[in-house]
Design a protein around this motif. Sequence first.
Motif, PDB file in Angstrom:
ATOM      1  N   PHE A   1      36.277  32.825  45.081  1.00 30.75           N
ATOM      2  CA  PHE A   1      37.280  31.769  45.238  1.00 30.75           C
ATOM      3  C   PHE A   1      37.837  31.448  43.855  1.00 30.75           C
ATOM      4  O   PHE A   1      37.078  31.298  42.896  1.00 30.75           O
ATOM      5  N   SER A   2      39.149  31.323  43.750  1.00 31.91           N
ATOM      6  CA  SER A   2      39.756  30.949  42.475  1.00 31.91           C
ATOM      7  C   SER A   2      41.110  30.304  42.720  1.00 31.91           C
ATOM      8  O   SER A   2      41.620  30.306  43.842  1.00 31.91           O
ATOM      9  N   LEU A   3      41.688  29.783  41.650  1.00 31.99           N
ATOM     10  CA  LEU A   3      43.018  29.181  41.755  1.00 31.99           C
ATOM     11  C   LEU A   3      44.127  30.212  41.635  1.00 31.99           C
ATOM     12  O   LEU A   3      45.234  29.983  42.114  1.00 31.99           O
ATOM     13  N   THR A   4      43.843  31.350  40.983  1.00 33.38           N
ATOM     14  CA  THR A   4      44.872  32.381  40.792  1.00 33.38           C
ATOM     15  C   THR A   4      44.321  33.757  41.120  1.00 33.38           C
ATOM     16  O   THR A   4      43.108  33.995  41.060  1.00 33.38           O
ATOM     17  N   VAL A   5      45.216  34.666  41.445  1.00 35.84           N
ATOM     18  CA  VAL A   5      44.831  36.054  41.697  1.00 35.84           C
ATOM     19  C   VAL A   5      44.256  36.671  40.429  1.00 35.84           C
ATOM     20  O   VAL A   5      43.262  37.397  40.481  1.00 35.84           O
ATOM     21  N   ASP A   6      44.860  36.375  39.280  1.00 37.96           N
ATOM     22  CA  ASP A   6      44.349  36.918  38.012  1.00 37.96           C
ATOM     23  C   ASP A   6      42.902  36.513  37.774  1.00 37.96           C
ATOM     24  O   ASP A   6      42.078  37.334  37.351  1.00 37.96           O
ATOM     25  N   ASP A   7      42.563  35.238  38.042  1.00 38.33           N
ATOM     26  CA  ASP A   7      41.177  34.785  37.868  1.00 38.33           C
ATOM     27  C   ASP A   7      40.242  35.502  38.834  1.00 38.33           C
ATOM     28  O   ASP A   7      39.134  35.893  38.464  1.00 38.33           O
ATOM     29  N   ALA A   8      40.685  35.687  40.083  1.00 38.14           N
ATOM     30  CA  ALA A   8      39.845  36.374  41.072  1.00 38.14           C
ATOM     31  C   ALA A   8      39.583  37.812  40.655  1.00 38.14           C
ATOM     32  O   ALA A   8      38.458  38.305  40.749  1.00 38.14           O
ATOM     33  N   VAL A   9      40.604  38.495  40.167  1.00 38.18           N
ATOM     34  CA  VAL A   9      40.443  39.889  39.746  1.00 38.18           C
ATOM     35  C   VAL A   9      39.578  39.977  38.495  1.00 38.18           C
ATOM     36  O   VAL A   9      38.762  40.895  38.357  1.00 38.18           O
ATOM     37  N   THR A  10      39.721  39.025  37.589  1.00 43.83           N
ATOM     38  CA  THR A  10      38.875  39.004  36.385  1.00 43.83           C
ATOM     39  C   THR A  10      37.406  38.842  36.774  1.00 43.83           C
ATOM     40  O   THR A  10      36.530  39.536  36.256  1.00 43.83           O
ATOM     41  N   ALA A  11      37.138  37.924  37.711  1.00 50.09           N
ATOM     42  CA  ALA A  11      35.763  37.732  38.179  1.00 50.09           C
ATOM     43  C   ALA A  11      35.254  38.995  38.870  1.00 50.09           C
ATOM     44  O   ALA A  11      34.120  39.426  38.640  1.00 50.09           O
ATOM     45  N   LEU A  12      36.081  39.601  39.708  1.00 53.86           N
ATOM     46  CA  LEU A  12      35.688  40.821  40.400  1.00 53.86           C
ATOM     47  C   LEU A  12      35.355  41.925  39.399  1.00 53.86           C
ATOM     48  O   LEU A  12      34.343  42.616  39.538  1.00 53.86           O
ATOM     49  N   ALA A  13      36.180  42.073  38.378  1.00 53.19           N
ATOM     50  CA  ALA A  13      35.931  43.104  37.362  1.00 53.19           C
ATOM     51  C   ALA A  13      34.600  42.870  36.650  1.00 53.19           C
ATOM     52  O   ALA A  13      33.879  43.820  36.337  1.00 53.19           O
ATOM     53  N   ALA A  14      34.257  41.596  36.419  1.00 49.94           N
ATOM     54  CA  ALA A  14      33.000  41.286  35.736  1.00 49.94           C
ATOM     55  C   ALA A  14      31.784  41.552  36.616  1.00 49.94           C
ATOM     56  O   ALA A  14      30.706  41.871  36.115  1.00 49.94           O
ATOM     57  N   MET A  15      31.942  41.445  37.934  1.00 46.54           N
ATOM     58  CA  MET A  15      30.803  41.588  38.843  1.00 46.54           C
ATOM     59  C   MET A  15      30.688  42.979  39.467  1.00 46.54           C
ATOM     60  O   MET A  15      29.658  43.305  40.043  1.00 46.54           O
ATOM     61  N   THR A  16      31.724  43.776  39.364  1.00 53.03           N
ATOM     62  CA  THR A  16      31.716  45.097  39.994  1.00 53.03           C
ATOM     63  C   THR A  16      30.844  46.054  39.192  1.00 53.03           C
ATOM     64  O   THR A  16      31.124  46.346  38.041  1.00 53.03           O
ATOM     65  N   ALA A  17      29.766  46.495  39.822  1.00 50.26           N
ATOM     66  CA  ALA A  17      28.857  47.446  39.181  1.00 50.26           C
ATOM     67  C   ALA A  17      27.879  47.958  40.224  1.00 50.26           C
ATOM     68  O   ALA A  17      27.513  47.233  41.152  1.00 50.26           O
ATOM     69  N   PRO A  18      27.434  49.189  40.079  1.00 47.28           N
ATOM     70  CA  PRO A  18      26.413  49.686  40.997  1.00 47.28           C
ATOM     71  C   PRO A  18      25.091  48.952  40.784  1.00 47.28           C
ATOM     72  O   PRO A  18      24.796  48.495  39.686  1.00 47.28           O
ATOM     73  N   ASP A  19      24.322  48.800  41.869  1.00 44.47           N
ATOM     74  CA  ASP A  19      23.044  48.097  41.809  1.00 44.47           C
ATOM     75  C   ASP A  19      22.055  48.839  42.699  1.00 44.47           C
ATOM     76  O   ASP A  19      22.243  48.909  43.919  1.00 44.47           O
ATOM     77  N   GLY A  20      20.999  49.362  42.109  1.00 49.34           N
ATOM     78  CA  GLY A  20      19.990  50.095  42.855  1.00 49.34           C
ATOM     79  C   GLY A  20      19.280  49.263  43.910  1.00 49.34           C
ATOM     80  O   GLY A  20      18.702  49.808  44.848  1.00 49.34           O
TER      81      GLY A  20
END
Length: 172
Positions: free
Chosen positions: A71-90
Amino acid sequence: MAISYRADRVRESAVAVSAGLVPLSLGTDTAGSGRVPAMLNNIVGLKPSLGMISTAGVVPACRTLDCVSVFSLTVDDAVTALAAMTAPDGADPFSRDRPLGDLTPLPAQLRLGVPRSGQLIFFGDKASEAAYGDTLKRWTALGATLVEFDWSRSMKPRGCSMKGRGSRNAIW
């Protein structure tokens, strides 16, 4: 990366962003439980593809459909958060390595699917009906081509919408 929070707090996460208490928050989304509170609170709700954000530690409603939403106020913030959390996890069997692409402008030949005229029900809410019509006019003015589709099948009652593997819910 393990993410742990209570799934019944999705609405509160959306409200906290909408009220300006936090710039972004997390929720879960299985069948709209992240995107609907975002819409109702006039904020961005992003449901990533399954496996982009680890769901290790999340108690699933349906393991093959659940995603951690942003959840965010802007699309840019949502994509920034997604980029920070996107990673493979065993620890997440659905996790995968899928790098994000860059945000790009809308396609020159944007086509939007819309229900056939007369198939939507607004339950007497004239303001919502007018807002929907105005939105279609705005998309057309922006160059989009509206493509009508048959919505009637979606209006028929059915069984559970979450019939993915590992679902705890049989019928709603």
